[in-house]
Design a protein around this motif. Structure first.
Motif, short mmCIF file in Angstrom:
data_model
loop_
_atom_site.label_atom_id
_atom_site.label_comp_id
_atom_site.label_asym_id
_atom_site.label_seq_id
_atom_site.Cartn_x
_atom_site.Cartn_y
_atom_site.Cartn_z
N ASN A 170 0.80 -1.22 0.00
CA ASN A 170 0.00 0.00 0.00
C ASN A 170 0.83 1.27 0.00
O ASN A 170 0.51 2.24 -0.68
CB ASN A 170 -0.92 0.01 1.22
CG ASN A 170 -2.07 -0.96 1.09
OD1 ASN A 170 -2.89 -0.81 0.21
ND2 ASN A 170 -2.12 -1.95 1.95
N LEU A 171 1.92 1.24 0.77
CA LEU A 171 2.73 2.44 0.86
C LEU A 171 3.33 2.81 -0.49
O LEU A 171 3.19 3.94 -0.98
CB LEU A 171 3.84 2.23 1.90
CG LEU A 171 4.54 3.49 2.40
CD1 LEU A 171 4.99 3.31 3.84
CD2 LEU A 171 5.72 3.85 1.52
N THR A 193 -9.05 9.46 2.43
CA THR A 193 -8.68 8.09 2.79
C THR A 193 -9.81 7.13 2.45
O THR A 193 -10.95 7.55 2.22
CB THR A 193 -8.39 7.97 4.29
OG1 THR A 193 -9.61 8.14 5.01
CG2 THR A 193 -7.39 9.02 4.74
N ASN A 194 -9.47 5.87 2.41
CA ASN A 194 -10.49 4.87 2.12
C ASN A 194 -11.20 4.41 3.38
O ASN A 194 -12.27 3.82 3.32
CB ASN A 194 -9.85 3.66 1.44
CG ASN A 194 -8.68 3.11 2.23
OD1 ASN A 194 -7.81 3.87 2.67
ND2 ASN A 194 -8.64 1.80 2.42
N ALA A 195 -10.61 4.71 4.53
CA ALA A 195 -11.16 4.24 5.80
C ALA A 195 -10.49 5.02 6.93
O ALA A 195 -9.53 5.75 6.68
CB ALA A 195 -10.92 2.74 5.96
N PRO A 196 -10.97 4.88 8.14
CA PRO A 196 -10.24 5.47 9.26
C PRO A 196 -8.83 4.93 9.33
O PRO A 196 -8.57 3.81 8.87
CB PRO A 196 -11.05 5.00 10.49
CG PRO A 196 -12.41 4.72 9.97
CD PRO A 196 -12.22 4.24 8.57
N LEU A 197 -7.92 5.69 9.89
CA LEU A 197 -6.50 5.29 9.91
C LEU A 197 -6.25 4.07 10.79
O LEU A 197 -5.16 3.50 10.75
CB LEU A 197 -5.63 6.46 10.36
CG LEU A 197 -5.57 7.64 9.37
CD1 LEU A 197 -4.55 8.66 9.83
CD2 LEU A 197 -5.22 7.14 7.98
N SER A 198 -7.23 3.68 11.56
CA SER A 198 -7.05 2.48 12.39
C SER A 198 -6.98 1.23 11.51
O SER A 198 -6.51 0.19 11.94
CB SER A 198 -8.17 2.37 13.40
OG SER A 198 -9.42 2.39 12.75
N TYR A 203 -3.97 3.35 6.79
CA TYR A 203 -2.81 3.98 7.41
C TYR A 203 -1.62 3.97 6.46
O TYR A 203 -0.93 4.97 6.27
CB TYR A 203 -2.48 3.25 8.71
CG TYR A 203 -1.30 3.81 9.45
CD1 TYR A 203 -1.39 5.02 10.14
CD2 TYR A 203 -0.08 3.13 9.44
CE1 TYR A 203 -0.30 5.54 10.82
CE2 TYR A 203 1.02 3.64 10.12
CZ TYR A 203 0.91 4.84 10.80
OH TYR A 203 1.98 5.35 11.47
N GLU A 204 -1.39 2.82 5.84
CA GLU A 204 -0.24 2.70 4.95
C GLU A 204 -0.36 3.61 3.73
O GLU A 204 0.62 4.17 3.26
CB GLU A 204 -0.08 1.25 4.50
CG GLU A 204 0.37 0.32 5.63
CD GLU A 204 0.44 -1.13 5.17
OE1 GLU A 204 0.97 -1.94 5.92
OE2 GLU A 204 -0.05 -1.44 4.06
N TRP A 211 4.84 10.42 2.42
CA TRP A 211 6.22 10.18 2.00
C TRP A 211 6.51 10.87 0.67
O TRP A 211 7.54 11.52 0.49
CB TRP A 211 6.46 8.67 1.89
CG TRP A 211 7.85 8.31 1.51
CD1 TRP A 211 8.92 8.13 2.33
CD2 TRP A 211 8.35 8.13 0.17
NE1 TRP A 211 10.03 7.83 1.62
CE2 TRP A 211 9.72 7.83 0.29
CE3 TRP A 211 7.77 8.19 -1.09
CZ2 TRP A 211 10.52 7.59 -0.83
CZ3 TRP A 211 8.57 7.96 -2.20
CH2 TRP A 211 9.93 7.66 -2.06
N ALA A 212 5.56 10.73 -0.26
CA ALA A 212 5.75 11.32 -1.59
C ALA A 212 5.85 12.84 -1.51
O ALA A 212 6.69 13.46 -2.17
CB ALA A 212 4.60 10.91 -2.52
N LEU A 213 4.98 13.43 -0.70
CA LEU A 213 5.00 14.88 -0.55
C LEU A 213 6.34 15.33 0.03
O LEU A 213 7.00 16.25 -0.47
CB LEU A 213 3.87 15.34 0.37
CG LEU A 213 2.45 15.23 -0.20
CD1 LEU A 213 1.46 15.81 0.78
CD2 LEU A 213 2.35 15.94 -1.54
N GLU A 214 6.74 14.65 1.07
CA GLU A 214 7.99 14.98 1.76
C GLU A 214 9.16 14.91 0.79
O GLU A 214 9.99 15.81 0.71
CB GLU A 214 8.20 13.99 2.91
CG GLU A 214 9.16 14.47 3.97
CD GLU A 214 8.97 13.67 5.24
OE1 GLU A 214 9.96 13.37 5.91
OE2 GLU A 214 7.80 13.32 5.54
#
Lengths: 346, 346
Positions: A170-171, A193-198, A203-204, A211-214
């Motif tokens: 996913n990442l 997002t597709n769902a809550p980060l939990s 999350y990934e 990461w891409a933005l950074e």
DNA sequence: ATCGCTTGCTAACACGTGTTAGCATCACCA
DNA sequence: TGGTGATGCTAACACGTGTTAGCAAGCGAT
């Protein structure tokens, strides 16, 4: 219409004029059995004539193998999403199983979690192994317990579990999608997002986006992130939120095609055009997202491969023993259509 | 990690200080067995303590029932369509099976037809019954043969077969869809089929279309009928054909949502608006057709009910004997959205 | 006291197969 | 002729359960 019972090995033996043992030896091709060619031939002919097949139950009992594996599905709130891929996953899986002469038992878990239901499958020795699709954190306990007696492979991710598992990277995928928008010149890129980060997958994907933005030297802006939850409706709400911003994004990465459907409706309702006013990239490559207007650029989720790899892993465990914690991360492909502005048309 | 074998009824008997027979009698709740309350209690406790479950294979062997039924799927050229409903059908089916303590074996037929593969399931007595989804004409022979020993229910239609079956009332549904367009004032209504007319479902929908026109006193015009074949691409071609007519239709009934997706693309490419320039009604209510632009008015196909009814029929046969040729035709609902011009918006 | 009937349990068989140990038969060699 | 081994086959057990027939004990009635 007489209800005649199906032929047994005894019947074959009688017809061929040999003992039942000989029949068994011939039909199973036992390597170091000494059987004369003529006898072998007679047995084979008799079996063919009677259309004999060994009784699965009897075989199961004596061999200790049912030749069946279970595909256990957690019912997620996210049914539409899961449903879209189920057929493909099953196709990949059953291809692998067919070659190994194994059968597939489909076991949907009732929404109100009932671990006992699953363990019954194993306790009754009804299956030789199992693939758990969409494992939850609360499954860890009984999962570890049973995995000592029965092969289990996870389809999806379970944090810190030593069980072999198959999942999408996913990442990497989310980073790829975001990079694509960056490369097209966008600097203000939103995320739904597709769902809550939990949820691990969610999350990934969020991490990949960051990461891409950074990497591109763009600071992370919390206001550009809205949270969807499986459904188009949630996507609509999230998109509303982003469009209400004083300075809305020029592109949005939506981590689920189904969620994107709702978002797209809202965009239209606001009179905006895709991709001219707002570029979109989705995730999953749901079968029908190629037929949206405009066709959705998205990350292809290799569902059939997921099923196939999970099957392979399980097969390996059954045949050659438990693999030392194999975790397979399948790569994804970016399917460039027209919603991002890089495609062929308009 | 000692590989200890799972507990047997013998173990339970020993722990409870009774015979294995008694254990069996208690756990199966045999009605006219005379067991003292204290003994019963001891057995139940012992069984619970050991976490005992009877071995599925042994049970199968002695009872003659595997407690498994098969869902056999023909792989159609129409994979996208079938896939869209598989999860729903399976959900309805497994709900019914769960209540009856039956399990579900999924058996996708290889595209290159292999009747032998299916009969093996039955010959090995691996399943107590089977549901055949999407039966073909060439299946009739072996189907009739095996149905004398094993319960079989058809999901879909097989002309002239006496086997119990469940299907959608295609004719009524197509007539309803066409009538809806008539009621909205359209007189020149086109049809794009979901498949060649050699497919029963396609033929019936065509009949329903004709019937509705006839009922309204409108002569059947062959030039207004174009043939789709499962895919969006075929729908695009069919729509092109209709739009090229000297006098194109003002409304089109498309007998498959998936086919309609392709048609919709073509309509857009021609710069026409839906429903103002051309009204559309689809068929199937594929999960995502509510999110098209405009949302597609369509006939809802009750997939979950199809699965449930097929399961019920099979269960009935297994438990109470072969029903006298039951054929269930499920009714459909027209889902009015916006592509027909009767909906709320625009 | 004997018969008959109920209660509470168990011995023994059946289900259909895989597999091990062993029994004849025959060939070969000393 | 007697011993040795291979050859070709089978008897017998095991797998774990459901189920029928029947046994012992207790108890009331004749």
């Amino acid at each position: 219409m007489m209800k005649r019972r199906s032929p047994t090995a005894e019947d074959v033996a009688r017809l061929a004029g040999v003992s039942r043992t000989t029949v068994s030896l011939v039909l199973n091709g036992v390597p170091d059995a000494r059987i004369s060619p003529e006898t072998r031939q007679r047995v084979l002919e008799a079996a063919a004539r009677l259309n004999y097949r060994p009784h699965a139950g009897a075989r199961h009992l004596v061999r200790g193998r049912s030749e069946v594996i279970a595909f256990v599905m957690r019912q997620t709130p996210d049914q539409v999403f899961v449903d879209a891929f189920l057929p493909e996953v099953l196709r990949g899986l059953s291809d692998v199983l067919r070659e190994a002469n194994l059968h597939l038992l489909l076991f949907p878990l009732a929404p109100d979690h009932a671990p006992e239901e699953t363990t019954r499958l194993l306790q009754e020795r009804r299956v030789d192994g199992m693939i758990l699709s969409g494992p939850r954190f609360e499954d860890r306990e009984w999962l570890e317990h049973w995995a000592q007696e029965t092969p289990v492979v996870l389809l999806g991710h379970l944090a810190g579990s030593p069980l072999p598992s198959v999942d999408v990277d996913n990442l990497q995928a989310a980073a790829m999608a975001t990079c694509h928008l960056l490369r097209l010149g966008h600097r203000r890129i939103g995320l739904i997002t597709n769902a809550p980060l939990s949820y691990t997958a969610s999350y990934e994907r969020w991490l990949g986006y960051r990461w891409a933005l950074e990497e591109a030297g763009i600071p992370y802006d919390e206001t550009l992130v809205a949270f969807g939850a499986f459904t188009p409706i949630s996507g609509a709400a999230a998109m509303e939120q982003l469009l209400r911003l004083p300075e809305p994004p020029t592109a949005v990465f939506i981590a689920s095609d189904v969620v994107a459907f709702g978002a797209l409706q809202v965009i239209r309702r606001h009179g905006l055009r895709v991709p001219q006013d707002l570029a979109l990239v989705g995730f999953d490559d749901v079968p029908l997202s190629a037929y949206l207007d405009p066709p959705l650029t998205t990350v292809h989720l290799p569902a059939e491969d997921l099923g196939r790899e999970a099957g392979r892993l399980l097969l390996q465990w059954i045949q050659e023993g438990r693999p030392s914690t194999a975790t397979i991360r399948l790569a994804t492909r970016l399917i460039i259509r027209q919603s991002c502005g890089a495609g062929g048309g308009t």
